[in-house]
Design a protein around this motif. Structure first.
Motif, PDB file in Angstrom:
ATOM      1  N   LEU A 137      -8.241 -38.692 110.951  1.00  9.86           N
ATOM      2  CA  LEU A 137      -6.724 -38.150 111.135  1.00  9.86           C
ATOM      3  C   LEU A 137      -6.079 -38.749 112.250  1.00  9.86           C
ATOM      4  N   PHE A 138      -6.776 -39.348 113.272  1.00  4.90           N
ATOM      5  CA  PHE A 138      -6.007 -40.029 114.508  1.00  4.90           C
ATOM      6  C   PHE A 138      -5.288 -41.002 113.683  1.00  4.90           C
ATOM      7  N   MET A 139      -5.973 -42.043 112.905  1.00  5.12           N
ATOM      8  CA  MET A 139      -5.463 -43.134 112.569  1.00  5.12           C
ATOM      9  C   MET A 139      -4.088 -42.920 111.672  1.00  5.12           C
ATOM     10  N   LEU A 140      -4.255 -41.955 110.740  1.00  4.98           N
ATOM     11  CA  LEU A 140      -3.302 -41.450 109.887  1.00  4.98           C
ATOM     12  C   LEU A 140      -2.212 -40.882 110.709  1.00  4.98           C
ATOM     13  N   ALA A 141      -2.492 -40.368 111.592  1.00  6.64           N
ATOM     14  CA  ALA A 141      -1.290 -39.525 112.536  1.00  6.64           C
ATOM     15  C   ALA A 141      -0.403 -40.773 113.174  1.00  6.64           C
ATOM     16  N   CYS A 142      -1.245 -41.623 113.524  1.00  2.00           N
ATOM     17  CA  CYS A 142      -0.476 -42.931 114.217  1.00  2.00           C
ATOM     18  C   CYS A 142       0.424 -43.611 113.245  1.00  2.00           C
ATOM     19  N   ILE A 143       0.019 -43.604 112.015  1.00  2.72           N
ATOM     20  CA  ILE A 143       0.640 -44.421 110.886  1.00  2.72           C
ATOM     21  C   ILE A 143       1.910 -43.750 110.412  1.00  2.72           C
ATOM     22  N   LYS A 144       1.652 -42.272 110.247  1.00  5.38           N
ATOM     23  CA  LYS A 144       2.678 -41.521 110.054  1.00  5.38           C
ATOM     24  C   LYS A 144       3.785 -41.257 110.985  1.00  5.38           C
ATOM     25  N   GLU A 145       3.252 -41.275 112.131  1.00  4.08           N
ATOM     26  CA  GLU A 145       4.295 -41.512 113.220  1.00  4.08           C
ATOM     27  C   GLU A 145       5.511 -42.597 113.157  1.00  4.08           C
ATOM     28  N   LYS A 146       4.990 -43.860 112.579  1.00  2.00           N
ATOM     29  CA  LYS A 146       5.752 -44.943 112.711  1.00  2.00           C
ATOM     30  C   LYS A 146       6.343 -44.942 111.287  1.00  2.00           C
ATOM     31  N   TYR A 147       5.974 -44.475 110.026  1.00  2.00           N
ATOM     32  CA  TYR A 147       6.521 -44.657 108.868  1.00  2.00           C
ATOM     33  C   TYR A 147       6.682 -43.301 108.072  1.00  2.00           C
ATOM     34  N   ASP A 148       7.785 -42.835 108.212  1.00  2.00           N
ATOM     35  CA  ASP A 148       8.062 -41.538 107.171  1.00  2.00           C
ATOM     36  C   ASP A 148       7.696 -41.497 105.911  1.00  2.00           C
ATOM     37  N   LYS A 149       7.871 -42.691 105.340  1.00  2.00           N
ATOM     38  CA  LYS A 149       7.627 -42.802 103.662  1.00  2.00           C
ATOM     39  C   LYS A 149       6.418 -43.398 103.432  1.00  2.00           C
ATOM     40  N   VAL A 150       5.590 -43.471 104.343  1.00  2.00           N
ATOM     41  CA  VAL A 150       4.121 -43.816 103.827  1.00  2.00           C
ATOM     42  C   VAL A 150       3.475 -42.452 103.578  1.00  2.00           C
ATOM     43  N   MET A 151       2.615 -42.191 102.554  1.00  2.00           N
ATOM     44  CA  MET A 151       1.895 -41.251 102.427  1.00  2.00           C
ATOM     45  C   MET A 151       0.642 -41.465 102.909  1.00  2.00           C
ATOM     46  N   CYS A 152       0.053 -40.260 103.449  1.00  2.00           N
ATOM     47  CA  CYS A 152      -1.376 -40.418 104.091  1.00  2.00           C
ATOM     48  C   CYS A 152      -2.079 -39.267 103.493  1.00  2.00           C
ATOM     49  N   TRP A 153      -3.354 -39.621 103.530  1.00  2.00           N
ATOM     50  CA  TRP A 153      -4.463 -38.757 102.732  1.00  2.00           C
ATOM     51  C   TRP A 153      -5.861 -38.944 103.356  1.00  2.00           C
ATOM     52  N   GLN A 154      -6.370 -37.907 104.190  1.00  2.00           N
ATOM     53  CA  GLN A 154      -7.665 -37.877 104.809  1.00  2.00           C
ATOM     54  C   GLN A 154      -8.684 -37.220 103.924  1.00  2.00           C
ATOM     55  N   GLY A 155      -9.632 -38.254 103.604  1.00  2.00           N
ATOM     56  CA  GLY A 155     -10.860 -37.860 102.966  1.00  2.00           C
ATOM     57  C   GLY A 155     -11.432 -39.235 102.277  1.00  2.00           C
ATOM     58  N   GLU A 156     -12.377 -39.049 101.339  1.00  2.00           N
ATOM     59  CA  GLU A 156     -13.031 -40.180 100.689  1.00  2.00           C
ATOM     60  C   GLU A 156     -12.372 -40.579  99.671  1.00  2.00           C
ATOM     61  N   LEU A 157     -12.597 -41.929  99.331  1.00  2.00           N
ATOM     62  CA  LEU A 157     -11.773 -42.491  98.336  1.00  2.00           C
ATOM     63  C   LEU A 157     -11.788 -42.224  96.883  1.00  2.00           C
ATOM     64  N   ILE A 158     -13.125 -41.650  96.747  1.00  2.00           N
ATOM     65  CA  ILE A 158     -13.520 -41.157  95.176  1.00  2.00           C
ATOM     66  C   ILE A 158     -13.196 -39.734  94.931  1.00  2.00           C
ATOM     67  N   TYR A 159     -12.450 -39.098  96.082  1.00  4.97           N
ATOM     68  CA  TYR A 159     -11.733 -37.589  95.799  1.00  4.97           C
ATOM     69  C   TYR A 159     -10.450 -37.696  96.142  1.00  4.97           C
ATOM     70  N   VAL A 160      -9.811 -38.858  95.980  1.00  8.89           N
ATOM     71  CA  VAL A 160      -8.405 -38.762  95.967  1.00  8.89           C
ATOM     72  C   VAL A 160      -7.554 -37.902  94.724  1.00  8.89           C
ATOM     73  N   PRO A 161      -6.933 -36.966  95.105  1.00  4.24           N
ATOM     74  CA  PRO A 161      -6.651 -35.971  94.037  1.00  4.24           C
ATOM     75  C   PRO A 161      -5.816 -36.656  93.126  1.00  4.24           C
ATOM     76  N   GLU A 162      -5.852 -36.023  91.850  1.00  4.81           N
ATOM     77  CA  GLU A 162      -5.103 -36.618  90.635  1.00  4.81           C
ATOM     78  C   GLU A 162      -3.807 -36.560  90.531  1.00  4.81           C
ATOM     79  N   LYS A 163      -3.104 -35.768  91.290  1.00  7.95           N
ATOM     80  CA  LYS A 163      -1.925 -35.783  91.319  1.00  7.95           C
ATOM     81  C   LYS A 163      -1.181 -36.994  91.734  1.00  7.95           C
ATOM     82  N   TRP A 164      -1.845 -37.708  92.671  1.00  3.61           N
ATOM     83  CA  TRP A 164      -1.255 -39.104  92.905  1.00  3.61           C
ATOM     84  C   TRP A 164      -1.092 -39.976  91.859  1.00  3.61           C
ATOM     85  N   THR A 165      -0.252 -40.656  91.855  1.00  4.50           N
ATOM     86  CA  THR A 165       0.260 -41.558  90.588  1.00  4.50           C
ATOM     87  C   THR A 165      -0.684 -42.594  90.628  1.00  4.50           C
TER      88      THR A 165
END
Length: 277
Positions: A149-177
């Protein structure tokens, strides 16, 4: 400092028991909020404030939560979360700023063949790598997946348009394109069998999608990192024959493989017509 908008969603799904958690939304710079729901009658809003970066991100996170019962219950209780412990991911940020290192990063990014219409995902990346992708490539959508979460917060602070998701790769929700390009920047941190990872990616890739597995310092450094960080680095980079066999079982073709002492790069192409049912 850029503002952090609700386009960043985090979902902590590190095991099947966590799959029902709703998403994190970053509302203020360096602050993260999560609402949990339990048994349809109580919710908890978790606020995590990132204070400053250090080599030990777990020391930088503090959290508190309020459990609020629904209006028909009429009672309010409070739950305090003393600490949010994170693994130490600082080793992903290489101190090497040489031209050779930059060329390796650029080669990894080039392998994805990103275009303006690409939907791109980076799994277990470093801030340096995300920065370079943002600076060097235009794409329609960029999703960063990470345990931290720390890493993603730092990334999101710099880039509004970058989407971030915390969790394991195989559980990424199907809603993502579905994706045209996926960078597995640090595969050895994923606590799953290679076949599980390939099966999950097969469901998330568009025909012709490219999956780039890489390490800018190579296999020997990964083995050293595994000894130093056994709670984070749980496997090694796959050998060519193993990767080819597992990839073929899940409709991927290995179109390039480089396993040099100081650089690892494997490029896979998704070919659903070749899938073995």
């Amino acid at each position: 400092m850029s503002s952090i908008s609700s386009t960043c969603s985090f979902l902590a799904l590190t095991s099947p028991l966590h799959r029902s958690r709703p998403c994190f939304s970053l509302q203020q710079a360096r602050s993260c909020y999560q609402r949990y729901a339990f048994n349809n009658y109580v919710s908890i809003t978790l606020s995590i404030h990132v204070r400053s970066a250090s080599l030990h991100p777990s020391r930088n996170l503090q959290s508190c939560g309020n459990a609020i019962a629904p209006s028909n219950d009429g009672t309010v209780s409070v739950i305090n979360f003393e600490d949010v412990m994170e693994k130490d991911w600082s080793f992903l940020e290489y101190p090497d700023s040489s031209e050779e290192h930059k060329q390796k990063i650029d080669e990894i990014i080039s392998a994805g063949e990103i275009t303006e219409t690409s939907n791109v995902m980076i799994a277990i990346g470093s801030e340096e790598f995300v920065d370079r992708v943002v600076d060097s490539s235009n794409c329609r959508q960029l999703l960063v997946v990470h345990d931290s979460l720390f890493m993603l917060a730092c990334i999101k602070e710099k880039y509004d348009k970058v989407m971030c998701w915390q969790g394991e790769l195989i559980y990424v929700p199907e809603k993502w394109t579905s994706f045209d390009v996926i960078f597995l920047y640090f595969l050895p941190a994923l606590p799953f069998e290679l076949g599980q990872i390939m099966e999950a990616l097969r469901k998330r890739c568009l025909p012709g999608a490219r999956v780039v597995i890489s390490h800018p310092q190579g296999r020997q450094v990964v083995e050293e990192q595994r000894k130093l960080y056994p709670d984070v680095v749980v496997s090694n980079l796959p050998e060519k024959m193993i990767l080819q066999n597992v990839a073929a079982e899940h409709s991927f073709e290995v179109v390039k493989f480089s396993d040099e002492p100081g650089f690892y790069l494997a490029i896979l192409k998704f070919e659903p017509d070749y899938k073995n049912e």
